[in-house]
Write a protein that holds these residues in place. Structure first.
Motif, short mmCIF file in Angstrom:
data_model
loop_
_atom_site.label_atom_id
_atom_site.label_comp_id
_atom_site.label_asym_id
_atom_site.label_seq_id
_atom_site.Cartn_x
_atom_site.Cartn_y
_atom_site.Cartn_z
N LEU A 77 -3.35 -31.20 4.53
CA LEU A 77 -3.40 -29.95 5.28
C LEU A 77 -4.76 -29.65 5.90
O LEU A 77 -4.83 -29.07 6.98
CB LEU A 77 -2.99 -28.79 4.38
CG LEU A 77 -1.59 -28.86 3.77
CD1 LEU A 77 -1.38 -27.73 2.77
CD2 LEU A 77 -0.53 -28.82 4.87
N HIS B 239 -3.34 -29.43 11.27
CA HIS B 239 -2.25 -29.20 12.23
C HIS B 239 -2.00 -27.69 12.32
O HIS B 239 -2.63 -26.89 11.61
CB HIS B 239 -0.98 -29.96 11.85
CG HIS B 239 -0.57 -29.80 10.41
ND1 HIS B 239 -0.09 -28.62 9.89
CD2 HIS B 239 -0.58 -30.69 9.39
CE1 HIS B 239 0.20 -28.78 8.61
NE2 HIS B 239 -0.11 -30.02 8.27
N ARG B 240 -1.08 -27.30 13.19
CA ARG B 240 -0.89 -25.88 13.52
C ARG B 240 -0.52 -25.04 12.29
O ARG B 240 -1.08 -23.96 12.06
CB ARG B 240 0.18 -25.74 14.59
CG ARG B 240 0.44 -24.29 15.03
CD ARG B 240 1.49 -24.21 16.12
NE ARG B 240 2.74 -24.84 15.71
CZ ARG B 240 3.65 -24.25 14.94
NH1 ARG B 240 3.43 -23.02 14.46
NH2 ARG B 240 4.77 -24.87 14.63
N LYS B 241 0.43 -25.50 11.49
CA LYS B 241 0.86 -24.71 10.34
C LYS B 241 -0.28 -24.54 9.32
O LYS B 241 -0.44 -23.47 8.73
CB LYS B 241 2.07 -25.36 9.67
CG LYS B 241 3.35 -25.21 10.46
CD LYS B 241 4.55 -25.71 9.67
CE LYS B 241 5.84 -25.48 10.45
NZ LYS B 241 7.03 -25.96 9.71
N GLU C 268 -2.63 -21.90 10.64
CA GLU C 268 -2.07 -20.55 10.46
C GLU C 268 -2.29 -20.07 9.02
O GLU C 268 -2.68 -18.92 8.78
CB GLU C 268 -0.58 -20.55 10.80
CG GLU C 268 -0.29 -20.70 12.29
CD GLU C 268 1.20 -20.82 12.58
OE1 GLU C 268 1.99 -20.85 11.60
OE2 GLU C 268 1.56 -20.89 13.76
N ARG C 269 -2.04 -20.96 8.07
CA ARG C 269 -2.24 -20.61 6.66
C ARG C 269 -3.71 -20.31 6.37
O ARG C 269 -4.04 -19.31 5.73
CB ARG C 269 -1.75 -21.77 5.78
CG ARG C 269 -2.13 -21.68 4.31
CD ARG C 269 -1.38 -20.61 3.58
NE ARG C 269 -1.67 -20.64 2.15
CZ ARG C 269 -1.47 -19.62 1.33
NH1 ARG C 269 -0.97 -18.49 1.79
NH2 ARG C 269 -1.74 -19.73 0.04
#
Length: 237
Positions: A21, A77-79, A82-83
């Motif tokens: 992540l 990455h995008r997710k 966001e987190r």
């Protein structure tokens, strides 16, 4: 005449943490994290080194000032971004900074609760204490002192994420950070670089799992002043 372009930093050698992540790197001092309005080289230019098989390079989850070194978090990455954005905004990410300050604190620890606002529109990101500004809290504790120079080695833990928060809070307490070109004596010719280092970061990225933690070694430009305040090297903390 061709201008000399500084080589991109070797970010693989500065990688402190890697998972699916996010990445945490040890940002070198003196390099902006992204291009400013005037352009020029930035740390982002070297992010392609850190793809590790993904189709796109990672991206900044937060920022550090150009002259600040240490732990910098990137989302892969995008997710993940966001987190990370939610964690930073909610104050759930633990941040520890090391600094050498000019003028020693009277006590050994404390908390600074002082709202901050923009100095003026013409000064961009420069900040000042402002009772009508945004709330800002920083805990601090003295880790060492230098009787000869009157400086102190201080650990800061910001509970909010305001621009230049630690630097303005330290100045407001009467002990600005050594080498600070905006809020201290660093604007003098021949002054040392800013002695502020993002020492450690703790990221609770996944619920129910241990936080990801990274520790960045003390940068070369701070070691002499740290040693003068009693620091004995990274092996002892």
């Amino acid at each position: 005449m061709n201008e000399t372009v500084a080589p991109a930093p070797d970010l693989l050698a500065r990688l402190l943490h890697r998972d699916g992540l996010m990445l945490i790197i040890d940002k070198p001092a003196g390099v902006p994290v992204h291009r400013g309005p005037k352009g020029g080289p930035s740390l982002e230019d070297a992010f392609d080194q850190l793809r590790f098989g993904l189709p796109r390079p990672p991206a900044l989850a937060h920022r550090l000032d150009k002259d600040t070194s240490g732990c910098l978090v990137l989302g892969r990455h995008r997710k993940a971004l966001e987190r990370l954005g939610k964690l930073f905004k909610s104050g759930r990410i633990g941040k520890t900074y090391w600094a050498v300050v000019e003028g020693a604190p009277e006590g050994d620890e404390g908390e600074i609760d002082l709202a901050l606002g923009r100095l003026d529109a013409a000064r961009g990101w420069w900040m000042r204490p402002d009772p009508l500004g945004l709330p800002a809290r920083t805990s601090w504790r003295v880790l060492g002192r230098s009787a000869d120079s009157g400086r102190a080695f201080v650990e800061f833990a910001p509970h909010t994420g305001r621009t230049h928060q630690i630097r303005v809070h330290a100045q407001a307490m009467g002990w600005p950070i050594l080498g600070d070109p905006i809020y201290g004596s660093g604007r003098r010719e021949g002054a040392p670089p800013l002695h502020l280092h993002a020492r450690a970061i703790d990221v609770p990225m996944q619920e129910g799992k241990p936080s990801a933690r990274a520790v960045a070694p003390a940068p070369a430009h701070m070691r002499e002043a740290l040693a003068a305040c009693g620091w004995r090297g990274d092996e002892t903390g």
